[in-house]
Design a protein around this motif. Structure first.
Motif, PDB file in Angstrom:
ATOM      1  N   ARG A 181      -1.330   1.197   6.237  1.00  0.00           N
ATOM      2  CA  ARG A 181      -1.139   1.852   4.940  1.00  0.00           C
ATOM      3  C   ARG A 181      -2.170   2.947   4.717  1.00  0.00           C
ATOM      4  O   ARG A 181      -1.829   4.033   4.226  1.00  0.00           O
ATOM      5  N   SER A 216      -4.348   8.538  -7.645  1.00  0.00           N
ATOM      6  CA  SER A 216      -3.501   7.422  -7.237  1.00  0.00           C
ATOM      7  C   SER A 216      -4.041   6.716  -5.995  1.00  0.00           C
ATOM      8  O   SER A 216      -4.101   5.483  -5.941  1.00  0.00           O
ATOM      9  N   VAL A 217      -4.439   7.495  -4.989  1.00  0.00           N
ATOM     10  CA  VAL A 217      -4.920   6.852  -3.763  1.00  0.00           C
ATOM     11  C   VAL A 217      -6.276   6.195  -3.980  1.00  0.00           C
ATOM     12  O   VAL A 217      -6.580   5.161  -3.359  1.00  0.00           O
ATOM     13  N   CYS A 218      -7.096   6.755  -4.865  1.00  0.00           N
ATOM     14  CA  CYS A 218      -8.372   6.106  -5.182  1.00  0.00           C
ATOM     15  C   CYS A 218      -8.137   4.796  -5.919  1.00  0.00           C
ATOM     16  O   CYS A 218      -8.810   3.788  -5.654  1.00  0.00           O
ATOM     17  N   ALA A 219      -7.172   4.797  -6.837  1.00  0.00           N
ATOM     18  CA  ALA A 219      -6.849   3.567  -7.562  1.00  0.00           C
ATOM     19  C   ALA A 219      -6.317   2.511  -6.602  1.00  0.00           C
ATOM     20  O   ALA A 219      -6.642   1.319  -6.719  1.00  0.00           O
ATOM     21  N   GLU A 220      -5.496   2.933  -5.633  1.00  0.00           N
ATOM     22  CA  GLU A 220      -4.973   1.983  -4.651  1.00  0.00           C
ATOM     23  C   GLU A 220      -6.109   1.412  -3.802  1.00  0.00           C
ATOM     24  O   GLU A 220      -6.150   0.204  -3.521  1.00  0.00           O
ATOM     25  N   MET A 221      -7.028   2.278  -3.403  1.00  0.00           N
ATOM     26  CA  MET A 221      -8.189   1.816  -2.638  1.00  0.00           C
ATOM     27  C   MET A 221      -9.035   0.864  -3.468  1.00  0.00           C
ATOM     28  O   MET A 221      -9.514  -0.177  -2.989  1.00  0.00           O
ATOM     29  N   HIS A 222      -9.198   1.194  -4.732  1.00  0.00           N
ATOM     30  CA  HIS A 222     -10.043   0.426  -5.636  1.00  0.00           C
ATOM     31  C   HIS A 222      -9.500  -0.988  -5.848  1.00  0.00           C
ATOM     32  O   HIS A 222     -10.263  -1.951  -5.918  1.00  0.00           O
ATOM     33  N   GLY A 244      -6.837  -2.521  -4.005  1.00  0.00           N
ATOM     34  CA  GLY A 244      -6.127  -3.162  -2.907  1.00  0.00           C
ATOM     35  C   GLY A 244      -6.935  -3.334  -1.638  1.00  0.00           C
ATOM     36  O   GLY A 244      -8.157  -3.322  -1.644  1.00  0.00           O
ATOM     37  N   ILE A 251      -1.559   6.991   4.002  1.00  0.00           N
ATOM     38  CA  ILE A 251      -2.172   7.751   2.904  1.00  0.00           C
ATOM     39  C   ILE A 251      -2.864   8.986   3.449  1.00  0.00           C
ATOM     40  O   ILE A 251      -2.673  10.111   2.951  1.00  0.00           O
ATOM     41  N   ASP A 270      -3.124  -3.239   6.410  1.00  0.00           N
ATOM     42  CA  ASP A 270      -3.929  -2.333   5.571  1.00  0.00           C
ATOM     43  C   ASP A 270      -4.303  -1.065   6.335  1.00  0.00           C
ATOM     44  O   ASP A 270      -4.291   0.040   5.767  1.00  0.00           O
TER      45      ASP A 270
END
Length: 238
Positions: A155, A116-122, A124, A159, A152
């Motif tokens: 956030r 999830s956090v990798c997807a958010e980084m990817h 956003g 995380i 950012d």
């Protein structure tokens, strides 16, 4: 063992890239945050690969990248006849191909959060990317502090704090070094370049990431580069 070449001959490079094994096509190590992620993951976990570096912002950059991938961007992973042209897709492919290495956390809850956090980084943090472009060789403390970039940073701090408290146990985000840490390594680089102040626990996390051998090697090689990317340099805050 990993070897590096600077795309001296397209014919030779393409032929080598299609041989058995893995070839990772990257940009300049000083600037290319997207390239850093899979490179660090592969190096940290001892996955053998050939490295091809395509210089950014040169007259032939687009044509060279187009010979590896139609998307026109790096990184690109060449695995035999397969082409994987997205950094997160590359990491997922590697996790599937090398399950014994545990590139993702083994605990199911930790693994779900890591993805999830990798997807958010990817997807956003566009303001941070814009205001604080990665340039490892630069030192610009206090620059790039747009309102969006500050949000950012807040956030990302949330995380990291949650991951470290729930799963990290004062080590990496999920205990052992994982794709998640490789994914946030370019953020650590940005925070260092722009002198971002963080809570002590998060500063300590950044220091651990910087000391990780694969990250340290990328940084050393970025510092040793002599090439520049004019467009990237022009985007740096004054």
């Amino acid at each position: 063992m990993q070897t590096t070449q600077l795309d001296p001959s397209l014919t030779t490079t393409l032929a080598a890239a299609r041989e058995p094994g893995l070839t990772l096509v990257i940009g300049n190590k000083n600037y290319s945050s997207w390239s850093m992620r899979p490179w660090v993951a592969m190096t940290a976990f001892g996955i053998p690969f050939q490295e091809v570096r395509v210089l950014l912002d040169q007259p032939d950059t687009a044509n060279l990248i187009a010979n590896y991938s139609a998307c026109g961007r790096v990184p690109v992973l060449l695995a035999g006849e397969m082409t994987i042209w997205d950094s997160l897709a590359i990491c997922e492919y590697l996790a599937e191909q090398f399950p014994e290495l545990h590139l993702w956390p083994q605990d199911v809850a930790a693994r779900a959060m890591a993805r999830s956090v990798c997807a958010e980084m990817h997807a956003g943090f566009a303001d941070l990317r814009t205001a604080m472009s990665m340039n490892i060789r630069a030192s610009l403390p206090g620059k790039g502090r747009s309102h969006g970039a500050q949000a950012d940073i807040g956030r990302i701090s949330e995380i990291w704090e949650e991951c470290l408290s729930r799963f990290g146990h004062h080590q990496f985000l999920f205990g052992e070094f994982s794709i998640a840490d490789a994914y946030f390594a370019p953020v650590v680089m940005r925070f260092r370049t722009y002198g971002v102040s963080l809570a002590p626990a998060l500063n300590a996390y950044c220091e651990r990431v910087l000391a990780q051998p694969a990250v340290a090697r990328w940084v050393a090689e970025a510092m040793a580069e002599v090439e520049t990317a004019p467009k990237h340099d022009a985007e740096m805050p004054e």
